[in-house]
Design an enzyme around this catalytic site. Structure first.
Site, mmCIF file in Angstrom:
data_model
loop_
_atom_site.group_PDB
_atom_site.id
_atom_site.type_symbol
_atom_site.label_atom_id
_atom_site.label_comp_id
_atom_site.label_asym_id
_atom_site.label_seq_id
_atom_site.Cartn_x
_atom_site.Cartn_y
_atom_site.Cartn_z
ATOM 1 N N ASP A 17 0.819 -1.206 0.000
ATOM 2 C CA ASP A 17 0.000 0.000 0.000
ATOM 3 C C ASP A 17 0.859 1.266 0.000
ATOM 4 O O ASP A 17 1.332 1.698 1.054
ATOM 5 C CB ASP A 17 -0.900 -0.030 1.249
ATOM 6 C CG ASP A 17 -1.796 1.173 1.327
ATOM 7 O OD1 ASP A 17 -2.463 1.354 2.365
ATOM 8 O OD2 ASP A 17 -1.838 1.955 0.353
ATOM 9 N N ASP A 71 -1.511 5.675 -5.109
ATOM 10 C CA ASP A 71 -1.914 4.836 -3.986
ATOM 11 C C ASP A 71 -2.302 3.434 -4.425
ATOM 12 O O ASP A 71 -3.441 3.180 -4.814
ATOM 13 C CB ASP A 71 -3.091 5.513 -3.257
ATOM 14 C CG ASP A 71 -3.520 4.729 -2.030
ATOM 15 O OD1 ASP A 71 -4.472 5.172 -1.357
ATOM 16 O OD2 ASP A 71 -2.912 3.683 -1.750
HETATM 17 C C1 LIG Z 1 -10.140 -2.535 3.720
HETATM 18 N N1 LIG Z 1 -8.884 -2.542 3.016
HETATM 19 C C2 LIG Z 1 -8.413 -3.834 2.518
HETATM 20 C C3 LIG Z 1 -8.182 -1.384 2.735
HETATM 21 C C4 LIG Z 1 -6.863 -1.419 2.316
HETATM 22 C C5 LIG Z 1 -6.187 -0.240 2.010
HETATM 23 C C6 LIG Z 1 -6.848 0.983 2.104
HETATM 24 C C7 LIG Z 1 -6.204 2.253 1.732
HETATM 25 O O1 LIG Z 1 -6.831 3.311 1.718
HETATM 26 N N2 LIG Z 1 -4.907 2.224 1.353
HETATM 27 N N3 LIG Z 1 -4.296 3.384 0.916
HETATM 28 C C8 LIG Z 1 -8.179 1.014 2.529
HETATM 29 C C9 LIG Z 1 -8.833 -0.152 2.854
#
Ligand SMILES: CN(C)c1ccc(C(=O)NN)cc1
Length: 329
Positions: free
Chosen positions: A32, A217
């Site tokens: 991420d 992102d």
């Molecule tokens: C619920 N999950 C798997 C997420 C995983 C990553 C993110 C996110 O904003 N990453 N920049 C949000 C939610």
């Protein structure tokens, strides 16, 4: 040394999973570039939350050490989140290894994480200033690894419904067309952030978005852009409507979707393929489809997520805080 791992899309390209070895235990995780915590499902979690997941067991890792008194608590843009304790362990991603990486052991995770049994935690690759560990903030894997990498870079090669790769310490020029266009990143926010002030829908005119800013992102599934871009785009799609029930723009699945070009730092127009903007059917018959391009708040930070990464190979340079982009090979 360098490291390379596969990036395997879940059904519908909702997120991409890559193998990470923590204390000798290999666990599939979501890389991420929009956050800075490495947290993992583990045996300390309630059994109901552990069910179906690969759970790191700190007790069977001979190299795990608890970081006394440290904790983390993170929430993401979609309202999901996790919280828990912290230790350190040896983390190996495709060969790139950090011996004292902060590994955050969730003791609480929100339902969307529990339900997604293919994903067992996140590897944050944004800047360490966003790390949530207290009382002493810790570094990301990339920050800890960067000095040992031949070049201070990691790359994302994400594909629609196909296996791609993340690579640390090397730029594989067989993965993109032509040369990378480089753009300075403003790391003040802790994100891989750049200006994005122009856009074009299909073969239409270039339009301005004064003061536009965006982040790269990999942890966000869609592409969240200014309403002016989203309106201009879907005005070219027959039958596109703002569907409050499903929570965004939908259109007939048979619609012909134009490409979308967005400015990256004033140096490069990144073209996002129209068919990647046809994200997923919302009805069983597959008649109505949900857009991969959705609106954020006017004047707000735009989030260029996986929808963009499926068209663009992206290199993240932590040595000079820049981002390189080129169309996939
Ligand atoms: C619920 N999950 C798997 C997420 C995983 C990553 C993110 C996110 O904003 N990453 N920049 C949000 C939610």
């Amino acid at each position: 040394g360098t490291g390379v791992v596969t990036a395997t899309p879940e059904q519908g390209d909702v997120e991409y999973l890559s193998p990470v070895t923590i204390g000798g235990q290999t666990i599939n995780m979501d890389f991420d570039s929009g956050s800075s915590d490495l947290w993992v499902f583990n045996t300390e979690l309630a059994a109901g939350s552990q069910a179906g997941h690969s759970n790191f067991n700190p007790e069977t890792s001979t190299t795990f050490q608890l970081l006394q008194g440290a904790s983390f608590e993170i929430s993401y843009g979609d309202g999901s989140g996790a919280a828990g304790n912290v230790g350190t362990d040896t983390v190996n991603i495709g060969g790139a290894t950090v011996t004292n990486q902060a590994v955050e052991l969730a003791t609480a995770v929100s339902s969307s994480f529990v339900q997604d049994t293919q994903s067992n935690g996140l590897v944050g690759l944004a800047f360490s200033k966003l790390n949530t560990i207290k009382p002493v903030q810790q570094k990301t894997f990339f920050d800890n690894a960067i000095a040992t990498l031949p070049i201070p870079v990691f790359t994302a090669d994400l594909r629609h419904a196909a296996v791609g790769a993340y690579e640390f310490g090397n730029i594989d020029s067989t993965k993109f067309n032509g040369s990378l266009s480089w753009t300075d990143v403003n790391a003040t926010s802790g994100f891989w952030q750049f200006s994005s002030q122009q856009f074009a829908v299909g073969t239409g005119p270039t339009m301005n978005l004064a003061g536009g800013q965006a982040i790269a992102d990999t942890g966000t599934t869609l592409m969240i852009a200014d309403p002016s871009i989203v309106n201009a785009y879907y005005s070219q799609v027959q039958g596109a409507v703002n569907n409050e029930t499903v929570g965004g723009v939908t259109f007939p699945c048979a619609a012909q979707l134009p490409d979308l070009a967005v400015d990256i730092g004033g140096n490069y127009m990144a073209t996002v393929r129209g068919d990647d903007i046809n994200f997923s059917p919302v009805d069983a018959a597959g008649t109505t489809c949900f857009g991969g391009l959705q609106a954020g708040t006017a004047g707000g930070l735009q989030i260029y997520g996986d929808i963009m990464f499926k068209s663009q190979f992206v290199a993240f340079n932590g040595g000079n805080n820049s981002i390189g982009m080129a169309p996939h090979q």
